[in-house]
Design a protein around this motif. Sequence first.
Motif, PDB file in Angstrom:
ATOM      1  N   UNK A 191      23.037  37.063  91.703  1.00 59.94           N
ATOM      2  CA  UNK A 191      21.749  37.252  92.385  1.00 59.94           C
ATOM      3  C   UNK A 191      21.597  39.043  92.449  1.00 59.94           C
ATOM      4  N   UNK A 192      22.494  39.462  92.843  1.00 62.52           N
ATOM      5  CA  UNK A 192      22.486  40.853  93.247  1.00 62.52           C
ATOM      6  C   UNK A 192      22.381  41.497  91.780  1.00 62.52           C
ATOM      7  N   UNK A 193      23.396  41.172  90.661  1.00 60.31           N
ATOM      8  CA  UNK A 193      23.257  41.630  89.475  1.00 60.31           C
ATOM      9  C   UNK A 193      21.827  41.682  88.748  1.00 60.31           C
ATOM     10  N   UNK A 194      21.233  40.499  89.004  1.00 60.86           N
ATOM     11  CA  UNK A 194      19.763  40.206  88.243  1.00 60.86           C
ATOM     12  C   UNK A 194      18.681  41.240  88.916  1.00 60.86           C
ATOM     13  N   UNK A 195      19.006  41.442  90.057  1.00 61.24           N
ATOM     14  CA  UNK A 195      17.921  42.150  90.780  1.00 61.24           C
ATOM     15  C   UNK A 195      18.237  43.863  90.292  1.00 61.24           C
ATOM     16  N   UNK A 196      19.380  44.085  90.227  1.00 59.76           N
ATOM     17  CA  UNK A 196      19.658  45.366  89.874  1.00 59.76           C
ATOM     18  C   UNK A 196      19.362  45.796  88.366  1.00 59.76           C
ATOM     19  N   UNK A 211      16.755  44.829  86.902  1.00 65.24           N
ATOM     20  CA  UNK A 211      15.482  45.271  86.633  1.00 65.24           C
ATOM     21  C   UNK A 211      14.839  45.986  87.610  1.00 65.24           C
ATOM     22  N   UNK A 212      15.799  46.387  88.631  1.00 63.24           N
ATOM     23  CA  UNK A 212      15.090  47.327  89.832  1.00 63.24           C
ATOM     24  C   UNK A 212      16.471  47.929  90.406  1.00 63.24           C
ATOM     25  N   UNK A 213      17.086  48.947  89.887  1.00 62.65           N
ATOM     26  CA  UNK A 213      18.285  49.535  90.168  1.00 62.65           C
ATOM     27  C   UNK A 213      18.354  50.396  91.311  1.00 62.65           C
ATOM     28  N   UNK A 214      18.046  49.764  92.735  1.00 60.80           N
ATOM     29  CA  UNK A 214      18.114  50.412  93.684  1.00 60.80           C
ATOM     30  C   UNK A 214      18.792  49.435  94.772  1.00 60.80           C
ATOM     31  N   UNK A 215      19.755  49.704  95.037  1.00 58.34           N
ATOM     32  CA  UNK A 215      20.624  48.961  96.162  1.00 58.34           C
ATOM     33  C   UNK A 215      20.001  48.984  97.411  1.00 58.34           C
ATOM     34  N   UNK A 216      19.042  50.037  97.849  1.00 65.22           N
ATOM     35  CA  UNK A 216      18.502  49.672  99.287  1.00 65.22           C
ATOM     36  C   UNK A 216      17.437  48.711  99.269  1.00 65.22           C
TER      37      UNK A 216
END
Length: 296
Positions: free
Chosen positions: A188-193, A195-200
């Motif tokens: 889930x973390x990888x999928x989010x980052x 399309x949206x490479x912002x860890x915050x």
Amino acid sequence: MKITDFIYYIFILFIVAACSGGRPLQLRETPLEISSEPIEKGLAPIRDIQMYYEIHGKKDGVPLVLLNGGGSTIEVTYSRILPLLAQNRKVIALDEQGHGRTTDRNVPVSFETSAEDVVALLKFLKVDQADIFGFSNGASVALNIAIRYPKLVRKLVFASSITKREGAYPMFWNFMKNATFENMPQALKDAFLKVNPDPKKLHTMYEKDAARMRNFKDLSDKEIRTVGIPTLILLGDRDVPKLEHAVEMVRMIPKARLLVLPGGHGDYLGEAIMSQGKDRYPELTSALVQDFLDSP
């Protein structure tokens, strides 16, 4: 095999046959490989956020709206089944507030606010009526839409979700009570980052989703019974929601049907964090869901 197990599996097969409208289902010997590129995508100005959406398949007809599970993107929940659904109909997929490519607002995420966002998006897209398929948290959003805007929803697919806290096993609530960002599934973390490479923003999304589930509030039986549209209650036989809870919902919603498929949470969709991409579950699920949507 015990006689009780035998009866149970016969019951499951009966449900599958009933949902198929009497027509035999024929699956391919190997998984069906189909890709789907959106015919339209963009960011819509929706209630003080920019909501990402995609439109697939046909340009006309009653659209099918796909609502993701919590912490997910379009790709995580629907990447394998979306192309199958889009072969024969118009499909609208979206990212919820603070998820994936959709911007956030400085308030908690809730089923109610997300329902209002989806309604606003459909108005933006000039959609007067739609079928809605929600998975997990997305199903809770979809049910809120059906209750609040009954004329907007033609048919509802309520997949792997609950209407009451007691509808999920105690171990789920114990897990949520102690859940941390560190034990959020890496997929889930990888999928989010991706399309949206912002860890915050990823961390904020997690905290809001976790808070939404920790503060989950039951819907009343009266609210559930107001759902007057054809509804398919869908879940796996080893899912997070209890099978007994799904049966209870079917008894409360006048036009509800029940479909139980083998597997855990998201297996029947080929969800990215559950599936290795080698099974034919998405093809089976797509056929059964579309038979439900196409039935009178």
